[in-house]
Write a protein that holds these residues in place. Structure first.
Motif: not given
Length: 295
Positions: A39-44, A50-52, A113-118, A123-129
């Motif tokens: 999306n355009d709100q910085g969520c990938a 990879i996220a770990k 400034k910061s990021l959140a990782i879910h 599953q081998d899946l993560a969200i980076i905000q």
């Protein structure tokens, strides 16, 4: 077939650069991963593995600093080696242990400034905000397949990622004993697409969770999108499975360069494993992340 789709997907797919230092050496190991924006709100999205690396990088370095500080007290002690071995066991550090991991999100934002990782629980899946970011340096966002029943054996798809770490903008600082990014050297890594057909669905607990592809996912492509000729996202590259073919040749005599040689060969078929689009969409809904489906 995929020319226009790659151009479109490339607009919101980005590399993650890693540099790693392992215990007992001053050399730097470069690596890459991939993410793509939904999306355009910085969520990938990217892979959990990879996220770990990003999530636990600080913990790994803090553990090493504690080990080094405790060991320093024995610098002039005749029992230094004994203490070193004891402390290595205490802090669970071996020659295979990474002691410093630095990551860099390339061409995503001018700043953040910061990021959140879910992390997905299974599953081998993560969200980076990304939060409080400056100018957005990616364009567009993923459009996910609406009806996953279209994913059938033989479907021709493509993956995009960054498997070859060609960046060189890093160094080892002998004075501090640390690794760091620099402003010199190559700062980019080229994207690399790979095509294939759907071979099988991957099931778990009576649910379809993955898509197997006839070609392997390359190291560094993990976290990259799986898409069709229209750029619609079907899943995300996760790993490579190695299927033993059973065509083993053991101590067989062959002639090579005019010489008789005895060789053995145990062939495997390397196939790609991708996270299924339905798993992705369900996780995004669970975390209240806005995403878009193709019309």
């Amino acid at each position: 077939m995929f020319v226009e789709a790659i151009e479109a997907v490339d607009q919101f797919t980005r590399p993650i650069h890693f540099i790693v230092r392992y215990y007992g050496g001053d050399y730097i190991v470069p690596g890459t991963g991939t993410l793509f924006f939904v999306n355009d709100q910085g969520c990938a999205l990217t892979c959990r593995h990879i996220a770990k690396q990003i999530l636990y990088a600080s913990t790994i370095y803090e553990n090493y600093l504690k080990f080094r500080a405790e060991l320093r007290a024995f610098d002039r002690d005749p029992g230094f080696e004994t203490q070193r071995i004891y402390l290595e066991k205490k802090y669970k550090i071996t020659s295979q242990s990474p002691i410093r991991i630095l990551s860099h999100f390339v061409n995503c934002f001018s700043s953040y400034k910061s990021l959140a990782i879910h992390l997905h629980p299974t599953q081998d899946l993560a969200i980076i905000q990304f939060r409080d970011f400056g100018t957005k340096l990616y364009q567009g966002h993923a459009r996910f397949l609406k009806n996953s029943k279209q994913i059938k054996q033989g479907k021709y798809l493509c993956r995009l990622g960054y498997p070859f770490p060609e960046f060189t903008n890093y160094k080892y600082d002998k004075h501090s004993g640390d690794i760091t990014w620099t402003t010199q050297g190559r700062i980019t890594t080229p994207s690399f697409p790979i095509d294939g057909i759907v071979t099988r669905h991957i099931g778990e607990n009576n649910n379809i969770v993955g898509i197997e592809m006839s070609t392997p996912g390359l190291k560094g492509q993990s976290g990259g999108p799986l898409f069709d000729g229209s750029g619609i996202i079907y899943g995300m590259q996760s790993s490579t499975r190695h299927l033993h073919l059973g065509f083993d040749q053991v101590n067989r005599e062959v002639i090579t360069d005019g010489q008789r040689q005895r060789v053995s060969n145990y062939p495997f078929l390397n196939v790609g494993q991708c996270v299924h689009v339905d798993v992705i969409k369900n996780f995004l809904r669970e975390k209240n992340v806005t995403f878009h489906e193709a019309d």
